[in-house]
Design a protein around this motif. Sequence first.
Motif, PDB file in Angstrom:
ATOM      1  N   THR A   1      20.234  45.169  44.930  1.00 55.81           N
ATOM      2  CA  THR A   1      21.681  45.188  45.170  1.00 55.81           C
ATOM      3  C   THR A   1      22.116  43.828  45.719  1.00 55.81           C
ATOM      4  OG1 THR A   1      21.489  45.946  47.467  1.00 55.81           O
ATOM      5  CG2 THR A   1      21.672  47.664  45.747  1.00 55.81           C
ATOM      6  N   LEU A   2      23.395  43.567  45.643  1.00 55.06           N
ATOM      7  CA  LEU A   2      23.943  42.347  46.230  1.00 55.06           C
ATOM      8  C   LEU A   2      23.775  42.379  47.747  1.00 55.06           C
ATOM      9  CD1 LEU A   2      25.358  39.671  45.796  1.00 55.06           C
ATOM     10  CD2 LEU A   2      27.544  40.891  45.804  1.00 55.06           C
ATOM     11  N   LYS A   3      23.878  43.549  48.337  1.00 50.94           N
ATOM     12  CA  LYS A   3      23.697  43.686  49.781  1.00 50.94           C
ATOM     13  C   LYS A   3      22.294  43.240  50.197  1.00 50.94           C
ATOM     14  CE  LYS A   3      23.810  47.064  53.499  1.00 50.94           C
ATOM     15  NZ  LYS A   3      23.944  48.469  53.861  1.00 50.94           N
TER      16      LYS A   3
ATOM     17  N   THR B   1      16.448  48.633  32.449  1.00 47.09           N
ATOM     18  CA  THR B   1      17.881  48.782  32.181  1.00 47.09           C
ATOM     19  C   THR B   1      18.758  48.525  33.402  1.00 47.09           C
ATOM     20  OG1 THR B   1      17.763  51.157  32.616  1.00 47.09           O
ATOM     21  CG2 THR B   1      17.460  50.436  30.327  1.00 47.09           C
ATOM     22  N   SER B   2      18.145  48.226  34.534  1.00 49.17           N
ATOM     23  CA  SER B   2      18.900  48.032  35.779  1.00 49.17           C
ATOM     24  C   SER B   2      19.310  46.578  35.960  1.00 49.17           C
ATOM     25  CB  SER B   2      18.044  48.447  36.974  1.00 49.17           C
ATOM     26  OG  SER B   2      17.763  49.819  36.927  1.00 49.17           O
ATOM     27  N   LYS B   3      20.373  46.386  36.731  1.00 52.44           N
ATOM     28  CA  LYS B   3      20.793  45.043  37.121  1.00 52.44           C
ATOM     29  C   LYS B   3      19.889  44.563  38.245  1.00 52.44           C
ATOM     30  CE  LYS B   3      25.700  45.532  36.147  1.00 52.44           C
ATOM     31  NZ  LYS B   3      27.041  45.568  36.742  1.00 52.44           N
ATOM     32  N   VAL B   4      19.501  43.295  38.166  1.00 56.10           N
ATOM     33  CA  VAL B   4      18.679  42.664  39.190  1.00 56.10           C
ATOM     34  C   VAL B   4      19.435  41.420  39.669  1.00 56.10           C
ATOM     35  CG1 VAL B   4      16.446  41.602  39.671  1.00 56.10           C
ATOM     36  CG2 VAL B   4      16.585  43.485  38.047  1.00 56.10           C
ATOM     37  N   TYR B   5      19.523  41.258  40.977  1.00 61.70           N
ATOM     38  CA  TYR B   5      20.245  40.138  41.586  1.00 61.70           C
ATOM     39  C   TYR B   5      19.236  39.073  41.983  1.00 61.70           C
ATOM     40  CZ  TYR B   5      24.071  43.437  41.721  1.00 61.70           C
ATOM     41  OH  TYR B   5      25.049  44.326  41.356  1.00 61.70           O
TER      42      TYR B   5
END
Length: 150
Positions: A88-90, A59-63
């Motif tokens: 994260t984007l970082k 369910t998490s966002k992956v970059y």
Amino acid sequence: MYGYDQNQGAQQPMQQPMGGGYGEQPLYPEPSPPSLGDAVRAFTTGSLSAEDFQQIFATSKVYCPRGDNPGFLALHNTQQPVIPMFTTLKELRLYAGKESKYFVITGAEVIDLLPTGYGFVLDMEGEHRIVFDAKAVEQMVDFAMRRMYG
């Protein structure tokens, strides 16, 4: 008696605390799920099970870094090809630079779209890097299918 103040002579309804109405914060908010970064740290240190990690991952966002063409960028200088992904984007920027192109998908979409025979690495430059080889990805697919279809 529930809902009445026992100390009053006449039984009057107790005043209810504010909250619970439309647009108001609940008195006891649901705890937020751990972030994917927290889940990676917990999984790599052994304090989170594989099943719990996969539920958070799904369910998490992956970059994902990307090139000029749509799709995953793969690293082929490893034993098996792996696709770098970031929590994260970082973390992505640490790896690929500030001007890099990327796309964002959920972990469930990663499992669905990852080419057969490929693994992935989360937070390649991070302190808690984690690698899932192609066999681990197959196990994740099996787990997701069992959860979805029983």
